[in-house]
Write a protein that holds these residues in place. Structure first.
Motif, mmCIF file in Angstrom:
data_model
loop_
_atom_site.group_PDB
_atom_site.id
_atom_site.type_symbol
_atom_site.label_atom_id
_atom_site.label_comp_id
_atom_site.label_asym_id
_atom_site.label_seq_id
_atom_site.Cartn_x
_atom_site.Cartn_y
_atom_site.Cartn_z
ATOM 1 N N UNK A 99 25.780 5.819 12.194
ATOM 2 C CA UNK A 99 27.228 5.845 12.400
ATOM 3 C C UNK A 99 27.653 4.521 13.034
ATOM 4 N N UNK A 100 28.928 4.209 12.951
ATOM 5 C CA UNK A 100 29.437 2.958 13.515
ATOM 6 C C UNK A 100 30.769 3.206 14.205
ATOM 7 N N UNK A 101 31.175 2.258 15.015
ATOM 8 C CA UNK A 101 32.468 2.259 15.679
ATOM 9 C C UNK A 101 33.156 0.946 15.341
ATOM 10 N N UNK A 102 34.425 1.018 14.923
ATOM 11 C CA UNK A 102 35.180 -0.179 14.566
ATOM 12 C C UNK A 102 36.457 -0.257 15.389
ATOM 13 N N UNK A 103 36.851 -1.460 15.749
ATOM 14 C CA UNK A 103 38.109 -1.666 16.480
ATOM 15 C C UNK A 103 39.071 -2.401 15.558
ATOM 16 N N UNK A 104 40.253 -1.838 15.403
ATOM 17 C CA UNK A 104 41.300 -2.422 14.572
ATOM 18 C C UNK A 104 42.354 -3.037 15.486
#
Length: 151
Positions: A99-104
């Motif tokens: 899984x990953x975490x992304x910041x927009x």
């Protein structure tokens, strides 16, 4: 009767003429010969090895300082036409089992952040296309993925 300054000048001039006949730093006969250093090649070899190890270490640091190369976000499109929100469509390339975490981030014309959001990208697919909406405090002009990291 000559003055003391004239006598000093004449003496200096006479010394300068004598100094012009021999080297300023002296002749080789005036200095003892320097002993030859043994192992000069070994000294240069040790210096070269130290430089090579330092260069290799610096290369390793620069290679590992590029962040997380296993997750690559790619923006497909964004829409910043609304005054209070912005929408972004992007693809995340990552290992399928992680899984990953992304910041927009959304920016205005002065490059100030007017909105941001952290989203979770689930495990299961290696390539996943997502469409997200960010609430903004004012009109955004650009929306992008700031980073994506594996969890």
């Amino acid at each position: 009767m000559p003055s003391d300054k004239a006598a000093a000048g004449a003496a200096t001039g006479a010394d300068a003429g004598a100094a012009g006949e021999r080297p300023i730093l002296g002749t080789p006969e005036e200095f003892p010969p320097r002993p030859r250093l043994r192992g000069g090649f070994l000294v240069y070899l040790v210096i070269a090895l130290v430089v090579a190890v330092l260069a290799g270490g610096w290369g390793y640091v620069m290679l590992t300082a590029t962040g997380n190369p296993l997750v690559r976000p790619q923006v497909i499109t964004f829409d910043a036409s609304a005054a209070d929100s912005a929408e972004i469509t992007f693809t995340v390339h990552k290992p399928a089992d992680r899984a990953a975490t992304c910041r927009l981030r959304a920016l205005d014309t002065g490059h100030a952040e007017v909105g941001s959001r952290v989203i979770d990208v689930p495990a299961g697919k290696a390539e996943l296309t997502l469409k997200e909406r960010l609430k903004t405090t004012s009109q955004a002009t650009a929306v992008y993925v700031d980073y994506c990291d594996l969890v």
